[in-house]
Design an enzyme around this catalytic site. Sequence first.
Site, PDB file in Angstrom:
ATOM      1  N   HIS A   1      42.967  39.553  89.073  1.00  0.00           N
ATOM      2  CA  HIS A   1      43.733  40.743  88.693  1.00  0.00           C
ATOM      3  C   HIS A   1      43.732  41.049  87.189  1.00  0.00           C
ATOM      4  CE1 HIS A   1      45.509  40.421  92.718  1.00  0.00           C
ATOM      5  NE2 HIS A   1      45.735  39.149  92.457  1.00  0.00           N
TER       6      HIS A   1
HETATM    7  C1  BDR Z   1      49.732  39.592  89.640  1.00  0.00           C
HETATM    8  O1  BDR Z   1      50.701  38.602  90.001  1.00  0.00           O
HETATM    9  C2  BDR Z   1      50.353  37.346  89.454  1.00  0.00           C
HETATM   10  O2  BDR Z   1      50.387  36.381  90.441  1.00  0.00           O
HETATM   11  C3  BDR Z   1      48.990  37.510  88.818  1.00  0.00           C
HETATM   12  O3  BDR Z   1      48.915  36.763  87.611  1.00  0.00           O
HETATM   13  C4  BDR Z   1      48.870  38.991  88.556  1.00  0.00           C
HETATM   14  O4  BDR Z   1      49.382  39.352  87.305  1.00  0.00           O
HETATM   15  C5  BDR Z   1      48.985  40.018  90.877  1.00  0.00           C
HETATM   16  O5  BDR Z   1      49.856  40.529  91.822  1.00  0.00           O
END
Ligand code: BDR
Length: 314
Positions: free
Chosen positions: A243
């Site tokens: 992400h």
């Molecule tokens: C987001 O949530 C976290 O677990 C990850 O680092 C990312 O920023 C994805 O939903």
Amino acid sequence: MTTPLPIIIDTDPGQDDALAILLALASPEFEILGITAVAGNVPLALTEKNVRKICELAKRTDIKVFAGCSRPMLRKLVTAEYVHGKTGLDGPDLPEPTMPLQSQHAVDFIVETIMSRPEKTVALCTLGPLTNIGMALAREPRIAGRIKQIVSMGGGFFEGGNITPAAEFNIYVDPHAARLVCEAGIPLTLVPLDATHQALTSAKRIERFRKMPNRSGPACAALLEYFERFDEQKYGTDGGPLHDPCVMAWLLKPELFVSRYVNLAIECESELTMGMTLVDWWGMTKRPANATVCRSVDAEGLYALLSERIAKLP
Ligand code: BDR
Ligand code: CA
């Protein structure tokens, strides 16, 4: 070369946050004014420590690291050890950091930096719940007119959520802060799950990191191998979605993304859909556009950028 873009990175590492920070550290297009930690994937005591571990991995002990808010504005903290492991950075064996944590609170650092730098020059890259930014806006509302832009990993519309059917983790953890940010009139780009779920790690992509002759590459491979296992099982895919590096990639190579300038609203009332990002992609309401929302990313291009840059680190 053009002048580097001054940025503040707000983050809750997190393996994918770690890759995003490394991508920024490896990119001369950025001047990193500071990295601010927030509670999210794991509690604040771990996220601030993890930021320093990552800076030390890249031999950047000159970076200023600040601890921010230890809980969301109104709701109870929700963490995600089931994804990121007990430390938040499970995977590689990174030593305990020795570089200092700044004594100033992250919210004060954000306010002071935005107020003292020339207007509309500093960009915020947010990789976690938006508590620090929401608190900075509450503390000094004038920062809204002075921030150049916010690029934020969060939300999911066509793809739905990842912590509830409606909500993505970062927005769900602090929906009230997200709403403040969304309604502040700051130029905002949202990189939601719709795009990041296309950025899948795969055995081949991880191998590229492992084979690098530096120490950052193999560390990235170890981080990604740990991180992908949860989503691989959940979604039945080869690899997990990476992400947070999409935030830096948007600033470095916006042509990798398909996006639209639309109205974005955050649900804070209904417990059933708490933290949902309501994106008016088809212009069905008369609500004015307030955010650029990404819908897809060129995953090959993203991983090519990541490999090229991480290879340049120690
Ligand atoms: C987001 O949530 C976290 O677990 C990850 O680092 C990312 O920023 C994805 O939903
Ligand atoms: Ca994150």
